[in-house]
Write a protein that holds these residues in place. Structure first.
Motif, PDB file in Angstrom:
ATOM      1  N   ALA B 209       0.836  -1.200   0.000  1.00  0.00           N
ATOM      2  CA  ALA B 209       0.000   0.000   0.000  1.00  0.00           C
ATOM      3  C   ALA B 209       0.872   1.251   0.000  1.00  0.00           C
ATOM      4  O   ALA B 209       0.600   2.232  -0.704  1.00  0.00           O
ATOM      5  CB  ALA B 209      -0.929  -0.016   1.217  1.00  0.00           C
ATOM      6  N   GLU B 213       0.891   3.916  -2.909  1.00  0.00           N
ATOM      7  CA  GLU B 213       0.470   5.270  -2.528  1.00  0.00           C
ATOM      8  C   GLU B 213       1.445   6.298  -3.107  1.00  0.00           C
ATOM      9  O   GLU B 213       1.052   7.353  -3.589  1.00  0.00           O
ATOM     10  CB  GLU B 213       0.411   5.379  -0.996  1.00  0.00           C
ATOM     11  CG  GLU B 213      -0.017   6.733  -0.448  1.00  0.00           C
ATOM     12  CD  GLU B 213      -1.458   7.105  -0.754  1.00  0.00           C
ATOM     13  OE1 GLU B 213      -2.270   6.195  -1.016  1.00  0.00           O
ATOM     14  OE2 GLU B 213      -1.770   8.314  -0.755  1.00  0.00           O
ATOM     15  N   SER B 219      -5.542   6.661  -4.552  1.00  0.00           N
ATOM     16  CA  SER B 219      -6.304   5.777  -5.438  1.00  0.00           C
ATOM     17  C   SER B 219      -6.827   4.552  -4.681  1.00  0.00           C
ATOM     18  O   SER B 219      -6.288   4.187  -3.641  1.00  0.00           O
ATOM     19  CB  SER B 219      -5.421   5.314  -6.593  1.00  0.00           C
ATOM     20  OG  SER B 219      -4.368   4.512  -6.079  1.00  0.00           O
ATOM     21  N   ARG B 220      -7.842   3.914  -5.235  1.00  0.00           N
ATOM     22  CA  ARG B 220      -8.348   2.672  -4.658  1.00  0.00           C
ATOM     23  C   ARG B 220      -7.242   1.608  -4.703  1.00  0.00           C
ATOM     24  O   ARG B 220      -7.076   0.818  -3.775  1.00  0.00           O
ATOM     25  CB  ARG B 220      -9.563   2.188  -5.473  1.00  0.00           C
ATOM     26  CG  ARG B 220     -10.337   1.051  -4.797  1.00  0.00           C
ATOM     27  CD  ARG B 220     -11.554   0.651  -5.620  1.00  0.00           C
ATOM     28  NE  ARG B 220     -11.199  -0.212  -6.731  1.00  0.00           N
ATOM     29  CZ  ARG B 220     -11.302  -1.544  -6.710  1.00  0.00           C
ATOM     30  NH1 ARG B 220     -11.768  -2.155  -5.642  1.00  0.00           N
ATOM     31  NH2 ARG B 220     -10.940  -2.264  -7.757  1.00  0.00           N
ATOM     32  N   THR B 223      -5.172   1.469  -1.646  1.00  0.00           N
ATOM     33  CA  THR B 223      -5.744   1.240  -0.314  1.00  0.00           C
ATOM     34  C   THR B 223      -5.275  -0.088   0.263  1.00  0.00           C
ATOM     35  O   THR B 223      -5.036  -1.060  -0.464  1.00  0.00           O
ATOM     36  CB  THR B 223      -7.291   1.207  -0.349  1.00  0.00           C
ATOM     37  OG1 THR B 223      -7.691   0.154  -1.253  1.00  0.00           O
ATOM     38  CG2 THR B 223      -7.863   2.536  -0.799  1.00  0.00           C
ATOM     39  N   LYS B 225      -7.012  -2.108   1.901  1.00  0.00           N
ATOM     40  CA  LYS B 225      -8.040  -3.125   1.664  1.00  0.00           C
ATOM     41  C   LYS B 225      -7.825  -3.818   0.312  1.00  0.00           C
ATOM     42  O   LYS B 225      -7.838  -5.054   0.220  1.00  0.00           O
ATOM     43  CB  LYS B 225      -9.423  -2.456   1.698  1.00  0.00           C
ATOM     44  CG  LYS B 225     -10.557  -3.445   1.704  1.00  0.00           C
ATOM     45  CD  LYS B 225     -11.916  -2.743   1.742  1.00  0.00           C
ATOM     46  CE  LYS B 225     -12.995  -3.732   1.321  1.00  0.00           C
ATOM     47  NZ  LYS B 225     -14.194  -3.054   0.835  1.00  0.00           N
ATOM     48  N   GLN B 226      -7.617  -3.007  -0.722  1.00  0.00           N
ATOM     49  CA  GLN B 226      -7.400  -3.559  -2.060  1.00  0.00           C
ATOM     50  C   GLN B 226      -6.118  -4.403  -2.102  1.00  0.00           C
ATOM     51  O   GLN B 226      -6.090  -5.508  -2.648  1.00  0.00           O
ATOM     52  CB  GLN B 226      -7.325  -2.418  -3.085  1.00  0.00           C
ATOM     53  CG  GLN B 226      -6.930  -2.835  -4.496  1.00  0.00           C
ATOM     54  CD  GLN B 226      -8.020  -3.647  -5.202  1.00  0.00           C
ATOM     55  OE1 GLN B 226      -9.171  -3.698  -4.764  1.00  0.00           O
ATOM     56  NE2 GLN B 226      -7.635  -4.317  -6.282  1.00  0.00           N
TER      57      GLN B 226
END
Lengths: 271, 271
Positions: B209, B213, B219-220, B223, B225-226
């Motif tokens: 991440a 980043e 951006s998604r 993230t 989570k992604q």
């Protein structure tokens, strides 16, 4: 005369291999058959290595040479029992350094290749991405470039840029001189603001034709005539524009990079 | 505690730097301020180096350390007169090797980085071109690949492929797992014929991440989570397909490459 050499390490073996190759290259009359034994970090693996070395000794009748960077004494002893000539890479330097620094070594051998410093890692990766996205001379913004390599197609620009990025975190762009540039004998407009960051790569026409022939056999691009014309024009253009340059024909990528850094006063150390 | 270190060489200085970094890394409590002095191949340059080292000594009050691969005794003497601690990289090994090989060294020090073997050069360049043209997983023919790295975006595939190509002439392709692959949990059809050449790279989600980043802030894609979802699915896919893998979070590019070679039994030595 041929001798078998084993590069043995409890980590990647890169240090053993680098210094080993440098030392062995000083014995020009001897052919060396080289083998890597990285990650030899347990008694079990050291015994397997020793067996292999011993077998080689028995079969060849020649004493194998071991270039060793394993840290643990016990592992070194296991390998030494094979009867090979042991060249311990670190041993001669630790004593003088411990004395000079008045401190004992912490034993974390081969840390340099085994540990990750995120900041350095990012610098390498960012520079590599930079080199990849500033490789073709098309539609490229050079303002962030540490330096820009200029030369005809297949003069060695791309691998040199990648090497400088991967090992030194230097952001190097590259600009392939086009036929139009070579005909006009003019520095492309986009390069002009960055004149003091330009470096030219040249190469012998015979060698260039050979390289291009490998890539596009039978093409005009690969003819000696075309190569000669491009290189002559490129030389002229670089001289007119005051761009320093290097003939890469007999020079390794490592040496090209070092010479470029030297020229620009870049003193960055390797990652 | 801080000490200044000079890597000095009559050639690129790569050997001095590689072994120097490995040795210095064993003294964890000390901060080293490192400088390169490559191409020190004349009395004039050696005197300039000695002056610089001497000045550093006078200003810091600390004895500088010199890691030296210069061949000529006279040049070494000039630098040694600076008062630095001289660590001569080759000296300890030449004697034992001359005796073992019953031959004198030819004096061509640092040949390993200074001489070009065209066949090896071509292998490096061809492998680098291979890596560049087999980097995105799009429309790619894998039949010529020595190995194929598989992983989610930004797991370290591209720099690893480039490193293996540049230094070992290994033709490594890379395949970025797409969302579709990760949803279906199926090995892409095009990779199936090459199952025994596949190697997976994974990474900790937090680290991934962070890297993403940097690249696409907010951006998604970046993230946690992604990243977590992609990595979990990728892990599952690799396990199901029997693909060996390595977590690259705390591992340098050099070590990733060495571990992959180890896994595939590739014993190629460095160029």
């Amino acid at each position: 005369m041929q001798r078998t050499v084993f590069f043995i390490s409890d980590s990647t073996g890169i240090t053993a291999e680098t210094i080993g190759n440098s030392i062995l290259a000083q014995f020009e009359g001897v052919q060396f058959d080289k083998h890597r034994l990285p990650f030899t970090d347990s008694a079990h693996k050291a015994e397997a290595a020793a067996l292999r070395i011993k077998t080689n000794y028995a079969q060849s009748g020649q004493r194998p040479i071991v270039v060793n960077t394993m840290a643990e004494r016990a592992l070194c002893d296991i390998v030494a029992a094979s009867g090979a000539l042991m060249l311990d890479v670190f041993a001669p330097f630790i004593g003088p350094l411990e004395e000079e620094l008045a401190t004992k070594r912490s034993g974390a051998v081969n840390r340099s290749h085994g540990m990750v410093d995120y900041a350095k890692y990012e610098a390498r990766i960012n520079a590599t991405n930079y080199a990849l996205s500033h490789d073709d001379g098309m539609d490229v913004d050079y303002s962030q470039a540490d330096l820009i390599l200029v030369g005809v197609s297949r003069s060695g620009k791309t691998p040199t840029c990648l090497y400088m990025a991967l090992h030194y975190g230097v952001s190097a762009a590259n600009y392939p001189l086009t036929d139009e540039d070579l005909e006009k004998l003019e520095l492309p407009v986009r390069l002009r603001p960055y004149r003091d960051r330009l470096f030219g790569l040249t190469i012998d026409p015979q060698r260039l034709a050979q390289i291009r022939e490998q890539r596009r056999a039978g093409s005009r691009y690969a003819t000696l005539k075309q190569c000669r014309w491009e290189l002559e024009q490129a030389d002229r253009l670089m001289r007119q524009a005051g761009i320093p340059s290097l003939n890469t024909t007999h020079v390794s990528i490592e040496e090209i990079a070092s010479k470029i850094f030297d020229r620009f006063g870049i003193e960055r150390t390797m990652f």
